[in-house]
Motif scaffolding. Structure first.
Motif, PDB file in Angstrom:
ATOM      1  N   GLU A   1     -30.731   5.557 -14.884  1.00 41.85           N
ATOM      2  CA  GLU A   1     -32.066   5.013 -14.602  1.00 41.85           C
ATOM      3  C   GLU A   1     -32.758   4.589 -15.903  1.00 41.85           C
ATOM      4  O   GLU A   1     -33.384   3.531 -15.966  1.00 41.85           O
ATOM      5  CB  GLU A   1     -32.911   6.049 -13.857  1.00 41.85           C
ATOM      6  N   ARG A   2     -32.644   5.402 -16.950  1.00 40.49           N
ATOM      7  CA  ARG A   2     -33.247   5.085 -18.242  1.00 40.49           C
ATOM      8  C   ARG A   2     -32.635   3.801 -18.820  1.00 40.49           C
ATOM      9  O   ARG A   2     -33.336   2.936 -19.308  1.00 40.49           O
ATOM     10  CB  ARG A   2     -33.053   6.266 -19.198  1.00 40.49           C
ATOM     11  N   LYS A   3     -31.315   3.660 -18.706  1.00 40.29           N
ATOM     12  CA  LYS A   3     -30.646   2.457 -19.214  1.00 40.29           C
ATOM     13  C   LYS A   3     -31.068   1.229 -18.406  1.00 40.29           C
ATOM     14  O   LYS A   3     -31.297   0.153 -18.964  1.00 40.29           O
ATOM     15  CB  LYS A   3     -29.134   2.641 -19.151  1.00 40.29           C
TER      16      LYS A   3
ATOM     17  N   GLN B   1     -36.835  -3.903 -19.265  1.00 39.25           N
ATOM     18  CA  GLN B   1     -37.890  -4.156 -20.254  1.00 39.25           C
ATOM     19  C   GLN B   1     -37.452  -5.228 -21.250  1.00 39.25           C
ATOM     20  O   GLN B   1     -38.236  -6.101 -21.613  1.00 39.25           O
ATOM     21  CB  GLN B   1     -38.248  -2.872 -20.993  1.00 39.25           C
ATOM     22  N   ARG B   2     -36.198  -5.185 -21.683  1.00 38.03           N
ATOM     23  CA  ARG B   2     -35.677  -6.188 -22.617  1.00 38.03           C
ATOM     24  C   ARG B   2     -35.689  -7.576 -21.959  1.00 38.03           C
ATOM     25  O   ARG B   2     -36.096  -8.559 -22.564  1.00 38.03           O
ATOM     26  CB  ARG B   2     -34.261  -5.814 -23.050  1.00 38.03           C
TER      27      ARG B   2
ATOM     28  N   LEU C   1     -26.835  12.618 -15.351  1.00 38.20           N
ATOM     29  CA  LEU C   1     -26.195  11.301 -15.391  1.00 38.20           C
ATOM     30  C   LEU C   1     -27.038  10.256 -14.663  1.00 38.20           C
ATOM     31  O   LEU C   1     -27.156   9.110 -15.112  1.00 38.20           O
ATOM     32  CB  LEU C   1     -24.793  11.375 -14.779  1.00 38.20           C
ATOM     33  N   GLN C   2     -27.615  10.632 -13.543  1.00 38.01           N
ATOM     34  CA  GLN C   2     -28.463   9.709 -12.793  1.00 38.01           C
ATOM     35  C   GLN C   2     -29.696   9.320 -13.608  1.00 38.01           C
ATOM     36  O   GLN C   2     -30.091   8.152 -13.629  1.00 38.01           O
ATOM     37  CB  GLN C   2     -28.885  10.342 -11.450  1.00 38.01           C
ATOM     38  N   GLU C   3     -30.304  10.285 -14.311  1.00 43.08           N
ATOM     39  CA  GLU C   3     -31.455   9.983 -15.171  1.00 43.08           C
ATOM     40  C   GLU C   3     -31.064   9.046 -16.308  1.00 43.08           C
ATOM     41  O   GLU C   3     -31.815   8.135 -16.659  1.00 43.08           O
ATOM     42  CB  GLU C   3     -32.040  11.280 -15.739  1.00 43.08           C
ATOM     43  N   ALA C   4     -29.888   9.244 -16.873  1.00 39.80           N
ATOM     44  CA  ALA C   4     -29.420   8.369 -17.955  1.00 39.80           C
ATOM     45  C   ALA C   4     -29.206   6.945 -17.442  1.00 39.80           C
ATOM     46  O   ALA C   4     -29.570   5.976 -18.114  1.00 39.80           O
ATOM     47  CB  ALA C   4     -28.132   8.916 -18.560  1.00 39.80           C
TER      48      ALA C   4
END
Length: 187
Positions: free
Chosen positions: A170-172, A178-179, A165-168
């Motif tokens: 961070e990815r979001k 970036q956007r 969940l923490q990786e998800a």
């Protein structure tokens, strides 16, 4: 006086006069077919000429190669359906593929009923998107809390789930950054 007016009307409609035909016949008018250009809903195609006993699962099986990219079906009637793809490119690819049990055509060449259905549900016919990755962690925690029972997960399993969940998150966060950088012109 009433007799005089009746005589006057008969003089107006004399032997040499005729009734003028109406210019427009509104009684025989039909509703115009909705004009759907290929630009309006390019990711939607009409699927037709399949057996009336076909179900949604049968159509999904025919277009199974598009399901990972995003594909959905909206029914028009027993032998017509709308195929909603993730992009116009995927829709064109599906149009070019020959299927044994179904025929396809662009929505602009579709039946009047298919166009009317597409117009009525245009807001819901947005390009199909892949479902985001999910986790049952929250549901499990809520159920366990409501029932008051102990979890049968090991400490390592809980840690792995928490890390995922923490990786998800961070990815979001990185995708949003970036956007935002792209809109601001930063590199």
């Amino acid at each position: 006086p009433a007799a005089a007016s009746a005589d006057g009307d008969s003089r107006l409609m004399g032997k040499g006069s005729s009734l003028q035909e109406p210019r427009f016949n509104y009684y025989g008018a039909e509703a115009a077919a909705p004009d759907l250009s290929d630009d309006e809903l390019p990711h939607v195609i009409e699927i037709y000429d399949f057996p009336p006993d076909f179900r949604t699962e049968d159509l999904l099986r025919v277009f199974c190669s598009y399901q990972k990219k995003g594909f959905d079906i909206k029914w028009v009637d027993d032998t017509h359906a709308l195929g909603i793809f993730s992009s116009p490119v995927a829709a064109r690819d599906a149009l070019s593929t020959k299927h044994l049990m179904v025929k396809t055509r662009p929505l602009s060449q579709g039946t009047r009923a298919a166009k009317a259905k597409a117009r009525a549900y245009a807001d819901f016919l947005q390009p199909a998107k892949e479902r985001p990755e999910t986790s049952a962690a929250l549901a499990r925690r809520l159920v366990i809390g409501a029932l008051g029972v102990r979890s049968n997960q090991t400490r390592a399993q809980r840690e792995a789930e928490r890390k995922k969940l923490q990786e998800a998150r961070e990815r979001k966060r990185l995708e949003n950054k970036q956007r935002e950088d792209a809109w601001e012109g930063r590199e």
